[in-house]
Design an enzyme around this catalytic site. Structure first.
Site, mmCIF file in Angstrom:
data_model
loop_
_atom_site.group_PDB
_atom_site.id
_atom_site.type_symbol
_atom_site.label_atom_id
_atom_site.label_comp_id
_atom_site.label_asym_id
_atom_site.label_seq_id
_atom_site.Cartn_x
_atom_site.Cartn_y
_atom_site.Cartn_z
ATOM 1 N N PRO A 2 0.827 -1.208 0.000
ATOM 2 C CA PRO A 2 0.000 0.000 0.000
ATOM 3 C C PRO A 2 0.864 1.262 0.000
ATOM 4 O O PRO A 2 1.845 1.366 0.736
ATOM 5 C CB PRO A 2 -0.790 -0.124 1.313
ATOM 6 C CG PRO A 2 -0.796 -1.578 1.615
ATOM 7 C CD PRO A 2 0.520 -2.095 1.122
ATOM 8 N N GLU A 3 0.523 2.202 -0.873
ATOM 9 C CA GLU A 3 1.210 3.486 -0.926
ATOM 10 C C GLU A 3 0.264 4.566 -0.404
ATOM 11 O O GLU A 3 -0.807 4.254 0.132
ATOM 12 C CB GLU A 3 1.684 3.754 -2.352
ATOM 13 C CG GLU A 3 2.629 2.660 -2.866
ATOM 14 C CD GLU A 3 3.132 2.901 -4.285
ATOM 15 O OE1 GLU A 3 3.248 4.062 -4.696
ATOM 16 O OE2 GLU A 3 3.397 1.903 -4.987
ATOM 17 N N LYS A 55 3.210 6.589 4.491
ATOM 18 C CA LYS A 55 2.540 5.289 4.525
ATOM 19 C C LYS A 55 2.208 4.837 5.947
ATOM 20 O O LYS A 55 1.767 3.713 6.148
ATOM 21 C CB LYS A 55 3.421 4.241 3.840
ATOM 22 C CG LYS A 55 3.825 4.602 2.410
ATOM 23 C CD LYS A 55 4.803 3.578 1.863
ATOM 24 C CE LYS A 55 5.390 4.025 0.537
ATOM 25 N NZ LYS A 55 6.374 3.051 -0.002
ATOM 26 N N ARG A 260 12.879 -5.206 -7.942
ATOM 27 C CA ARG A 260 11.628 -4.868 -8.620
ATOM 28 C C ARG A 260 11.923 -4.436 -10.059
ATOM 29 O O ARG A 260 12.992 -4.683 -10.578
ATOM 30 C CB ARG A 260 10.906 -3.763 -7.846
ATOM 31 C CG ARG A 260 10.478 -4.196 -6.457
ATOM 32 C CD ARG A 260 9.889 -3.051 -5.659
ATOM 33 N NE ARG A 260 10.905 -2.118 -5.190
ATOM 34 C CZ ARG A 260 10.664 -1.118 -4.350
ATOM 35 N NH1 ARG A 260 9.438 -0.907 -3.908
ATOM 36 N NH2 ARG A 260 11.631 -0.307 -3.968
#
Length: 271
Positions: A2-3, A55, A260
């Site tokens: 989650p950002e 966050k 990533r």
């Protein structure tokens, strides 16, 4: 993970609990609670507000404590869930004759909660986190100066939560696409105008995502009512490798970025 838009969506949902009292607590997975103060300390505390920086979320009470939470990869709060799949913390809430159950659910258990005495408006666990672009005290000039002083790539700088918080891999790629900046461009090679446009793009992208409840790729991210976000259908770069750029038609490319990937348009975002 989650950002900012996803965490802000959760925060907004949790604010409906302002004024509710913690009647009882149950710690179902002790290792995610990072405090020597027992969770039961907040029994009989009343929730006064839910705050966020980047966050991080934290509960404010009518007593001098903060309950801080980082959602990690898959953390989520669920209100009155019928059958939570990975419950880690249970809070029983009361307001008059009404009772509600708030569950912190986390499949991958990278998230955590911590109880701290309240000495300042910002919890100690969050004090190292920079302001995000939605904060009224956010200083874009200072952020631009910091980025221009670094030789690191702009993608890395966007993810550095001590420079500007709230941006993760998804919204970094989306913002760089919007600003037409290659993710591997060093910060010190970007002009003030380019960085100003990038910060504006970060805010625009996250505002759009917030309006749609954030981005959900699977069932792990939902709001407190269990609903998924719908920004995934609007993504222009992230996860779009091999698909045509909606701006120029060139195929979106993915390159390794640590463990990533960075997704970008090789025509629109030339280095």
């Amino acid at each position: 993970m989650p950002e900012l838009p996803e965490v802000e969506t959760v925060r907004l949902g949790l604010t409906k609990l302002n004024g509710w009292q913690i009647q009882d607590t149950e710690l179902l997975l002790p290792r995610i609670f990072k405090s020597e103060i027992p969770l039961s300390q907040i029994n009989n505390f009343k929730i006064s507000n839910i705050q966020r920086r980047g966050k991080f979320l934290w509960f404010e009470f009518d007593q001098p404590f903060h309950l801080i939470c980082h959602l990690g990869m898959s953390g989520r709060f669920l209100l009155n869930p019928d059958n939570p799949r990975h419950p880690r913390v249970k809070l029983i809430l009361a307001k008059g004759q009404k009772i509600k159950t708030l569950i912190y659910d986390d499949q991958r258990t990278f998230g955590w909660l911590k109880l701290e005495p309240r000495n300042n408006s910002i919890p100690k666990s969050v004090s190292h986190i920079a302001l995000d672009p939605f904060d009224s005290k956010f200083n874009s000039k200072a952020v631009i100066n910091t980025m221009q002083s670094r030789k690191a790539t702009i993608k890395y700088l966007l993810l550095n939560q001590s420079i500007m918080s709230g941006v993760g891999n998804i919204y970094a790629d989306e913002s760089l696409w919007m600003a037409k900046i290659h993710p591997n461009t060093p910060g010190d090679k970007l002009s003030t105008d380019q960085l100003r446009l990038l910060i504006q793009s970060v805010k625009k992208v996250m505002q759009k995502a917030l309006a749609k409840g954030g981005t959900s790729f699977d069932a792990l991210y939902v709001n407190i009512n269990g609903d998924s976000g719908f920004f995934e259908i609007s993504l222009k770069a992230y996860g779009q490798d091999g698909k045509p750029c909606s701006r120029c038609g060139s195929l979106i490319k993915a390159i390794k970025f640590g463990a990533r990937h960075s997704h970008f348009c090789p025509k629109c975002q030339k280095k």
